[in-house]
Write a protein that holds these residues in place. Sequence first.
Motif, PDB file in Angstrom:
ATOM      1  N   LEU A  66       0.820  -1.140  -0.083  1.00 59.10           N
ATOM      2  CA  LEU A  66       0.120   0.067  -0.120  1.00 59.10           C
ATOM      3  C   LEU A  66       1.006   1.279  -0.045  1.00 59.10           C
ATOM      4  CD1 LEU A  66      -2.578   1.690   0.420  1.00 59.10           C
ATOM      5  CD2 LEU A  66      -2.467   1.323   2.683  1.00 59.10           C
ATOM      6  N   ALA A  67       0.825   2.118  -1.020  1.00 56.48           N
ATOM      7  CA  ALA A  67       1.686   3.249  -0.984  1.00 56.48           C
ATOM      8  C   ALA A  67       0.776   4.503  -1.135  1.00 56.48           C
ATOM      9  CB  ALA A  67       2.239   3.291  -2.307  1.00 56.48           C
ATOM     10  N   MET A  68       1.150   5.736  -0.314  1.00 56.25           N
ATOM     11  CA  MET A  68       0.167   6.689  -0.223  1.00 56.25           C
ATOM     12  C   MET A  68       1.135   7.943  -0.051  1.00 56.25           C
ATOM     13  SD  MET A  68      -2.822   5.862   0.005  1.00 56.25           S
ATOM     14  CE  MET A  68      -3.825   7.188   0.295  1.00 56.25           C
ATOM     15  N   GLY A  69       0.901   9.316  -0.268  1.00 49.75           N
ATOM     16  CA  GLY A  69       1.630  10.189   0.086  1.00 49.75           C
ATOM     17  C   GLY A  69       1.790  10.536   1.511  1.00 49.75           C
ATOM     18  N   ASP A  70       2.715  11.191   1.715  1.00 43.97           N
ATOM     19  CA  ASP A  70       3.300  11.251   3.294  1.00 43.97           C
ATOM     20  C   ASP A  70       2.292  12.430   3.886  1.00 43.97           C
ATOM     21  OD1 ASP A  70       4.113  13.906   2.350  1.00 43.97           O
ATOM     22  OD2 ASP A  70       6.406  13.116   2.773  1.00 43.97           O
ATOM     23  N   ASP A  71       1.425  13.056   3.260  1.00 39.72           N
ATOM     24  CA  ASP A  71       0.431  13.527   4.230  1.00 39.72           C
ATOM     25  C   ASP A  71      -0.465  12.672   4.827  1.00 39.72           C
ATOM     26  OD1 ASP A  71      -0.484  12.867   1.485  1.00 39.72           O
ATOM     27  OD2 ASP A  71      -2.017  13.955   1.537  1.00 39.72           O
ATOM     28  N   TRP A  72      -0.392  11.350   4.557  1.00 39.78           N
ATOM     29  CA  TRP A  72      -1.095  10.210   5.334  1.00 39.78           C
ATOM     30  C   TRP A  72      -0.178   9.577   6.301  1.00 39.78           C
ATOM     31  CZ3 TRP A  72      -6.236  10.222   4.959  1.00 39.78           C
ATOM     32  CH2 TRP A  72      -7.121  10.703   4.319  1.00 39.78           C
ATOM     33  N   GLN A  73       1.086  10.167   6.644  1.00 40.77           N
ATOM     34  CA  GLN A  73       1.817   9.223   7.180  1.00 40.77           C
ATOM     35  C   GLN A  73       1.430   8.877   8.590  1.00 40.77           C
ATOM     36  OE1 GLN A  73       5.486   9.256   5.869  1.00 40.77           O
ATOM     37  NE2 GLN A  73       5.709   7.721   7.623  1.00 40.77           N
ATOM     38  N   GLY A  74       1.605   7.433   8.729  1.00 40.37           N
ATOM     39  CA  GLY A  74       1.281   6.752   9.909  1.00 40.37           C
ATOM     40  C   GLY A  74      -0.109   6.233   9.843  1.00 40.37           C
ATOM     41  N   LYS A  75      -1.100   6.874   9.017  1.00 40.49           N
ATOM     42  CA  LYS A  75      -2.607   6.709   8.988  1.00 40.49           C
ATOM     43  C   LYS A  75      -2.771   5.147   8.595  1.00 40.49           C
ATOM     44  CE  LYS A  75      -4.391  11.266   9.631  1.00 40.49           C
ATOM     45  NZ  LYS A  75      -3.044  11.812   9.672  1.00 40.49           N
ATOM     46  N   SER A  96      -0.108  -2.875   7.867  1.00 43.36           N
ATOM     47  CA  SER A  96       1.240  -3.618   7.769  1.00 43.36           C
ATOM     48  C   SER A  96       1.298  -5.099   8.158  1.00 43.36           C
ATOM     49  CB  SER A  96       2.322  -2.851   8.755  1.00 43.36           C
ATOM     50  OG  SER A  96       2.104  -2.913   9.983  1.00 43.36           O
ATOM     51  N   ASP A  97      -0.039  -5.599   8.767  1.00 44.54           N
ATOM     52  CA  ASP A  97       0.077  -6.753   9.125  1.00 44.54           C
ATOM     53  C   ASP A  97      -0.444  -7.677   7.720  1.00 44.54           C
ATOM     54  OD1 ASP A  97      -2.592  -5.782   9.185  1.00 44.54           O
ATOM     55  OD2 ASP A  97      -3.349  -7.379  10.278  1.00 44.54           O
ATOM     56  N   ILE A  98      -0.886  -6.955   6.610  1.00 42.01           N
ATOM     57  CA  ILE A  98      -1.172  -7.766   5.335  1.00 42.01           C
ATOM     58  C   ILE A  98      -0.528  -7.227   4.267  1.00 42.01           C
ATOM     59  CG2 ILE A  98      -3.693  -8.384   6.386  1.00 42.01           C
ATOM     60  CD1 ILE A  98      -4.884  -5.947   4.689  1.00 42.01           C
ATOM     61  N   CYS A  99       0.367  -6.223   4.491  1.00 45.60           N
ATOM     62  CA  CYS A  99       1.133  -5.865   3.327  1.00 45.60           C
ATOM     63  C   CYS A  99       1.854  -4.697   3.682  1.00 45.60           C
ATOM     64  CB  CYS A  99      -0.040  -5.042   2.084  1.00 45.60           C
ATOM     65  SG  CYS A  99      -0.576  -3.558   2.858  1.00 45.60           S
ATOM     66  N   GLU A 100       3.002  -4.483   2.842  1.00 44.00           N
ATOM     67  CA  GLU A 100       4.016  -3.225   3.270  1.00 44.00           C
ATOM     68  C   GLU A 100       3.412  -2.148   2.995  1.00 44.00           C
ATOM     69  OE1 GLU A 100       8.630  -2.186   1.713  1.00 44.00           O
ATOM     70  OE2 GLU A 100       7.425  -3.697   0.786  1.00 44.00           O
ATOM     71  N   VAL A 101       3.639  -1.047   4.096  1.00 43.95           N
ATOM     72  CA  VAL A 101       3.036   0.086   3.778  1.00 43.95           C
ATOM     73  C   VAL A 101       4.064   1.271   3.664  1.00 43.95           C
ATOM     74  CG1 VAL A 101       1.556   2.078   4.891  1.00 43.95           C
ATOM     75  CG2 VAL A 101       1.131  -0.190   5.393  1.00 43.95           C
ATOM     76  N   ILE A 102       3.795   2.042   2.404  1.00 43.31           N
ATOM     77  CA  ILE A 102       5.220   2.991   2.081  1.00 43.31           C
ATOM     78  C   ILE A 102       4.243   4.419   2.006  1.00 43.31           C
ATOM     79  CG2 ILE A 102       6.719   3.689   0.135  1.00 43.31           C
ATOM     80  CD1 ILE A 102       6.932   0.512  -0.164  1.00 43.31           C
ATOM     81  N   TYR A 103       5.173   5.362   2.393  1.00 40.93           N
ATOM     82  CA  TYR A 103       4.649   6.698   2.255  1.00 40.93           C
ATOM     83  C   TYR A 103       5.437   7.692   1.271  1.00 40.93           C
ATOM     84  CZ  TYR A 103       1.534   5.364   6.171  1.00 40.93           C
ATOM     85  OH  TYR A 103       0.780   4.682   6.850  1.00 40.93           O
ATOM     86  N   PHE A 104       5.185   8.302   0.363  1.00 40.10           N
ATOM     87  CA  PHE A 104       5.998   8.806  -0.450  1.00 40.10           C
ATOM     88  C   PHE A 104       5.765  10.311  -0.239  1.00 40.10           C
ATOM     89  CE2 PHE A 104       5.612   5.213  -3.590  1.00 40.10           C
ATOM     90  CZ  PHE A 104       6.745   5.152  -3.611  1.00 40.10           C
ATOM     91  N   PRO A 105       7.062  11.165  -0.290  1.00 42.57           N
ATOM     92  CA  PRO A 105       7.037  12.846  -0.093  1.00 42.57           C
ATOM     93  C   PRO A 105       6.017  13.353  -1.254  1.00 42.57           C
ATOM     94  CG  PRO A 105       9.233  12.083  -0.564  1.00 42.57           C
ATOM     95  CD  PRO A 105       8.341  10.768  -0.597  1.00 42.57           C
ATOM     96  N   ARG A 106       5.226  14.383  -0.771  1.00 41.44           N
ATOM     97  CA  ARG A 106       4.400  14.934  -1.855  1.00 41.44           C
ATOM     98  C   ARG A 106       5.344  15.986  -2.634  1.00 41.44           C
ATOM     99  NH1 ARG A 106      -1.327  15.500  -0.374  1.00 41.44           N
ATOM    100  NH2 ARG A 106      -1.221  17.664  -1.407  1.00 41.44           N
ATOM    101  N   THR A 107       4.775  16.204  -3.823  1.00 44.56           N
ATOM    102  CA  THR A 107       5.325  17.043  -4.865  1.00 44.56           C
ATOM    103  C   THR A 107       5.123  18.653  -4.215  1.00 44.56           C
ATOM    104  OG1 THR A 107       4.995  15.854  -6.697  1.00 44.56           O
ATOM    105  CG2 THR A 107       5.456  18.123  -7.258  1.00 44.56           C
ATOM    106  N   PRO A 108       6.211  19.064  -3.963  1.00 49.06           N
ATOM    107  CA  PRO A 108       6.363  20.346  -3.335  1.00 49.06           C
ATOM    108  C   PRO A 108       5.538  21.465  -4.294  1.00 49.06           C
ATOM    109  CG  PRO A 108       8.539  19.745  -3.726  1.00 49.06           C
ATOM    110  CD  PRO A 108       7.584  18.692  -4.348  1.00 49.06           C
TER     111      PRO A 108
END
Length: 131
Positions: A91-100, A105-117
Amino acid sequence: MSKRVITFGTFDVFHVGHLNILERCASLGDTLIVGVSSDELNYSKKQRYPIYDQESRLKITQSLRFVDEVFIENSLEKKREYISFYKADILAMGDDWQGKFDEFSDICEVIYFPRTPSISTTEIIEIAKNI
């Protein structure tokens, strides 16, 4: 082994920030699945409907060559079901969702990407309203 990546968003007033995050998501695996928020879901989150209706946002997102599958996300509470149904490894999301979404993480890897400034849909809408 092939990796399946899932991400979610409204993707209203599609801009380079959306393109950047979807490209980054696609780079994590072999299949990119995108959940596009329904008009009703967007209204419940932001108290306004998107500028583009869900069918238009779906069509724009689907047209990207690195997006393999698109569906309408009808409920924030069903993320776990969507991840399982689409057999997502990441599951990949923007870092405005960091931690949410760490709970998944029990069923998939969770990655947060930095948003475009310096770009956001809300800012674009505000600028357009004031022209």
